[in-house]
Structures are given as structure tokens and as C-alpha cells.
Enzyme design. Structure first.
Site, PDB file in Angstrom:
ATOM      1  N   LEU A   8      -3.333   1.180   6.974  1.00 45.49           N
ATOM      2  CA  LEU A   8      -3.476   2.494   6.191  1.00 45.49           C
ATOM      3  C   LEU A   8      -2.932   2.890   4.593  1.00 45.49           C
ATOM      4  O   LEU A   8      -2.101   2.075   4.747  1.00 45.49           O
ATOM      5  CB  LEU A   8      -3.401   4.327   6.851  1.00 45.49           C
ATOM      6  CG  LEU A   8      -3.992   4.217   8.135  1.00 45.49           C
ATOM      7  CD1 LEU A   8      -3.078   6.128   8.606  1.00 45.49           C
ATOM      8  CD2 LEU A   8      -5.196   4.808   7.750  1.00 45.49           C
ATOM      9  N   TYR A  45      16.743  -9.834   2.596  1.00 46.75           N
ATOM     10  CA  TYR A  45      16.160  -8.722   1.249  1.00 46.75           C
ATOM     11  C   TYR A  45      17.242  -7.774   1.578  1.00 46.75           C
ATOM     12  O   TYR A  45      17.054  -6.829   0.647  1.00 46.75           O
ATOM     13  CB  TYR A  45      14.952  -8.006   2.546  1.00 46.75           C
ATOM     14  CG  TYR A  45      14.168  -8.067   2.949  1.00 46.75           C
ATOM     15  CD1 TYR A  45      13.230  -8.120   1.510  1.00 46.75           C
ATOM     16  CD2 TYR A  45      13.707  -9.034   4.109  1.00 46.75           C
ATOM     17  CE1 TYR A  45      12.014  -9.365   1.768  1.00 46.75           C
ATOM     18  CE2 TYR A  45      12.304  -9.669   4.050  1.00 46.75           C
ATOM     19  CZ  TYR A  45      11.353  -9.143   2.991  1.00 46.75           C
ATOM     20  OH  TYR A  45       9.907 -10.079   2.763  1.00 46.75           O
ATOM     21  N   SER A  89       0.584  -1.653  -0.201  1.00 48.87           N
ATOM     22  CA  SER A  89       0.171   0.380   0.033  1.00 48.87           C
ATOM     23  C   SER A  89       1.193   1.068  -0.440  1.00 48.87           C
ATOM     24  O   SER A  89       2.276   0.896   0.129  1.00 48.87           O
ATOM     25  CB  SER A  89      -0.693  -0.409   1.146  1.00 48.87           C
ATOM     26  OG  SER A  89       0.032   0.099   2.173  1.00 48.87           O
ATOM     27  N   LEU A 135       5.149 -10.899   2.521  1.00 48.78           N
ATOM     28  CA  LEU A 135       5.692 -11.419   1.141  1.00 48.78           C
ATOM     29  C   LEU A 135       5.760 -12.786   1.517  1.00 48.78           C
ATOM     30  O   LEU A 135       6.297 -13.364   2.373  1.00 48.78           O
ATOM     31  CB  LEU A 135       6.418 -11.066   0.383  1.00 48.78           C
ATOM     32  CG  LEU A 135       8.054 -12.056   0.338  1.00 48.78           C
ATOM     33  CD1 LEU A 135       7.503 -12.504  -1.406  1.00 48.78           C
ATOM     34  CD2 LEU A 135       8.869 -12.029  -0.661  1.00 48.78           C
TER      35      LEU A 135
END
Length: 205
Positions: free
Chosen positions: A109, A166, A95, A122
Site C-alpha cells: 500500500l 543501516y 512509499s 535498496l
């Protein structure tokens, strides 16, 4: 023009032909491997994969079913699913966020004016783990974000043991995240999506 036809990284990719297929021709129309944005109709499949992946590790899920539906209704274009012969095997849900660092409210949000994509989760189906699918999906997702005018960078939070994964995907650690969930502490990580001209020239957008 549809979103799929405009974004090369979401076009179906045929990875293999079924055994015994004359001349390699498929007997049905489902692509061997397809990447596409998720829809609210995918929410249950998403949650089943996520629940199995996270409950055994942390005891909770980053997103519950109602939250998955919430984001797939608000911003489906910030999600990406990997389907093999029509079955979801891995996914990312994101988002938009409008601040420099993540805060607690970022968990629920979507800020339409934001330029940071908050990657909530993920996850890869248990039957296809240890095949590199997580890193492949993340690479495709980051390429896809470069085609979205709103996206400038990607943010995520993860536990310490996931930081090396990551980092291999190109993220840098920003330090401890102020967000907590279920008593767990997280490292916040960032990946710049825009800002390098050569990336934009070679992104296929």
C-alpha cells in the site's frame, strides 16, 4: 520549475571524464553520473537488478515487477535511481505509510496522507558492488526526503545481517518487525528526517 531543478540532491553529478577525451570534453550528452526519480519505464531495469541481488540470498524479491510498476505509477517521487552514462546501477523505492510501525499491508500500500516513508528496497547492480554505492545512494535519498514536506521519518525492515549497514546510514533499530515474507523475520529500523532545525537549515531546500 521542475522537480529536478528545485532539488539540489538530484542534479546530475559529473564524476569523471572518459579516457582519451581531448580537454576532458565528453563526446555525448549523457552525464557520467546522475541521480533522478524513477519512472514506470525504468521498472524492468529495476527488477533485473533486484532479482539478481535478492534471489540468491533470500530466494525472493521485496518487490515483483507488477509491484514495482505499481509504486512507480503511484509515487515515483519517493524513488531514486543512480544512473551512470544512462545505465541504472542502483536504486531505492519507497512509499508513504501512516502508522507508527510497519504492518503486513505496508508491503503493497501507498498511504498518500502518511508521513513515514517506507523504504521497500535498496539494490545495487552486481558489477558495481563493494564500491560504497549503497551507502552513498541512501545518504542522497535521505537528503532528498528532507526536501519533501510530507516526509517526517523513514522506515525499513531488514534481516539481522544488514542492521550494521543501516546503522552506519543513521538508522536506529526499533526491534522485531511484525511483517514477515517468505518465512523470514526482520528487524524494523527508523531514521528521523524532520524534527531537527539545523538539518532543515542546511539541507539546501
Amino acid at each position: 520549475m521542475s522537480v529536478l531543478s528545485a532539488l539540489p540532491f538530484l542534479k546530475p553529478v559529473h564524476l569523471r571524464s572518459p579516457r582519451g577525451s581531448p580537454g576532458g570534453q565528453r563526446r555525448h550528452t549523457l552525464p557520467a553520473s546522475e541521480f533522478r526519480c524513477l519512472s514506470p519505464e525504468d521498472a524492468v531495469s529495476v527488477f533485473e537488478i533486484e532479482r539478481e541481488a535478492f534471489i540468491s540470498v533470500s530466494g525472493d524479491c521485496p518487490l515483483h515487477l507488477d509491484e514495482i510498476r505499481h509504486f512507480l505509477n503511484l509515487c515515483p517521487e519517493l524513488s531514486l535511481g543512480w544512473f551512470e552514462e544512462g545505465r541504472l546501477v542502483a536504486f531505492i523505492i519507497g512509499s508513504l505509510w501512516d502508522q507508527e510501525r510497519l504492518r503486513q499491508e505496508a508491503l503493497t500500500l501507498h498511504k498518500p496522507q502518511g508521513t513515514a516513508v517506507h523504504i521497500h528496497v535498496l539494490a545495487v547492480h552486481r558489477t558495481v558492488r563493494q564500491q560504497g554505492k549503497g551507502s552513498i545512494l541512501m545518504w542522497r535519498y535521505l537528503q532528498y526526503l528532507r526536501c519533501l514536506p510530507c516526509a517526517r521519518r523513514a522506515l525499513l525492515m531488514c534481516e539481522d545481517f544488514l542492521v550494521p549497514f543501516y546503522q552506519k546510514c543513521g538508522f536506529e533499530a526499533l526491534g522485531p518487525c511484525e511483517v514477515t515474507a517468505g518465512g523470514l523475520a526482520f528487524v524494523e529500523m527508523q531514521h528521523w528526517v524532520r524534527g531537527h532545525a539545523f538539518m532543515r537549515r542546511n539541507s539546501g531546500c
